[in-house]
Design an enzyme around this catalytic site. Structure first.
Site, PDB file in Angstrom:
ATOM      1  CG  ASP A  67     -29.405  78.394  -4.313  1.00  0.00           C
ATOM      2  OD1 ASP A  67     -28.761  79.088  -3.502  1.00  0.00           O
ATOM      3  OD2 ASP A  67     -30.558  78.007  -4.090  1.00  0.00           O
ATOM      4  CG  ASN A 136     -41.854  76.019  -4.357  1.00  0.00           C
ATOM      5  OD1 ASN A 136     -40.895  75.806  -3.616  1.00  0.00           O
ATOM      6  ND2 ASN A 136     -41.705  76.449  -5.597  1.00  0.00           N
ATOM      7  CG  HIS A 138     -37.494  75.949  -3.591  1.00  0.00           C
ATOM      8  ND1 HIS A 138     -37.988  77.074  -4.227  1.00  0.00           N
ATOM      9  CD2 HIS A 138     -36.721  76.425  -2.586  1.00  0.00           C
ATOM     10  CE1 HIS A 138     -37.539  78.152  -3.630  1.00  0.00           C
ATOM     11  NE2 HIS A 138     -36.777  77.787  -2.623  1.00  0.00           N
ATOM     12  CD  GLU A 143     -38.578  76.813  -7.926  1.00  0.00           C
ATOM     13  OE1 GLU A 143     -39.077  76.328  -6.883  1.00  0.00           O
ATOM     14  OE2 GLU A 143     -38.577  78.014  -8.163  1.00  0.00           O
TER      15      GLU A 143
END
Ligand code: GLP
Length: 240
Positions: A67, A136, A138, A143
């Site tokens: 990313d 979280n 991801h 996400e």
């Protein structure tokens, strides 16, 4: 999923680097998927040491990063391209033309995402993908969401990711709000996956990934469906 539990980040780095090095030894022109974040730093120092010791030769290896932030030029200190240069590429014998990171400043984002996905396929797909894990749940910048996204795309970062990643920026306001990321499908098409994860802050995400339902609300849970995943974790990241 195979889970190995270690004492600390140094051990995890050695184990992950051993898996990556074995991949390069078995297939010198392999395609590696690489990750950023603090969790992969010990892995990269071990890979640099293996390269300097003449054990692991990266001259024919191709890499694709997961990313990149939107809007940060590759020269920006917090761009993932910069992170990769500082923490790995500048210290190993990789060929610059074999390094791929999504271009977060591309004018035509959709075209850039398509081009990135095409380049991965054109290289023969990813042999081994290295992953970290977001607090979280991801993976890359996929996400928590209502659906899994297949291919490389642009994503709006969640408030929790912006807050978590603000530690690297002067202030939270400076953290980019969007990023380009490989899709869940891109990651799942990798032939092997190795994840490094440590620290009590990741415990909930690890539990949801390993034992929870497979759901886009916890993107990493999809790894339960992959046939070749190794998770290298420390004791504090896993429930006893
Ligand atoms: C970023 C990256 C992820 C990485 C995550 C975890 O959000 N996009 O690929 O897994 O950070 O980072 P850390 O290892 O610093 O906790």
């Amino acid at each position: 999923m195979t889970i190995h539990i270690y004492e600390n980040a140094e051990q995890i780095g050695k184990a992950a680097a051993a898996i990556l090095s074995a991949q390069v030894l078995q297939k010198p022109d392999c395609v590696l998927g690489l990750a950023t974040g603090s969790s992969v730093l010990t892995t990269y120092s071990e890979l640099i040491a293996a390269n300097k010791a003449g054990l692991t030769d990266f001259s024919r290896v191709t890499t694709f990063n997961l990313d990149e932030y939107c809007g940060l030029p590759s020269t920006h200190e917090q761009s993932y391209k910069h992170f990769m240069r500082e923490n790995l590429f500048n210290h190993i014998n990789i060929d610059e033309s074999n390094i791929f990171v999504p271009n977060g400043t591309a004018k035509d984002i959709a075209h850039e995402c398509g081009r990135y996905e095409f380049s991965i396929n054109n290289a023969g797909g990813i042999d081994l993908q290295l992953l970290g894990l977001g607090n979280n749940g991801h993976i890359a910048f996929n996400e928590p969401a209502d659906a899994f996204r297949n291919t490389t795309h642009c994503v709006q970062l969640s408030e929790s990711t912006i807050a978590a990643n603000s530690r690297f920026f002067a202030s939270e306001a400076e953290v980019p709000r969007a990023a380009l990321t490989m899709g869940i499908g891109t990651i799942m098409r990798a032939r092997k996956i190795v994840m490094v994860v440590y620290g009590a802050g990741k415990r909930e995400a690890v539990a949801a990934m390993v034992r929870g339902a497979v759901t886009p609300k916890c993107p990493a849970s999809v790894l339960q469906l992959h046939s070749n995943v190794v998770i290298l974790a420390d004791k504090s990241a896993v429930d006893n």
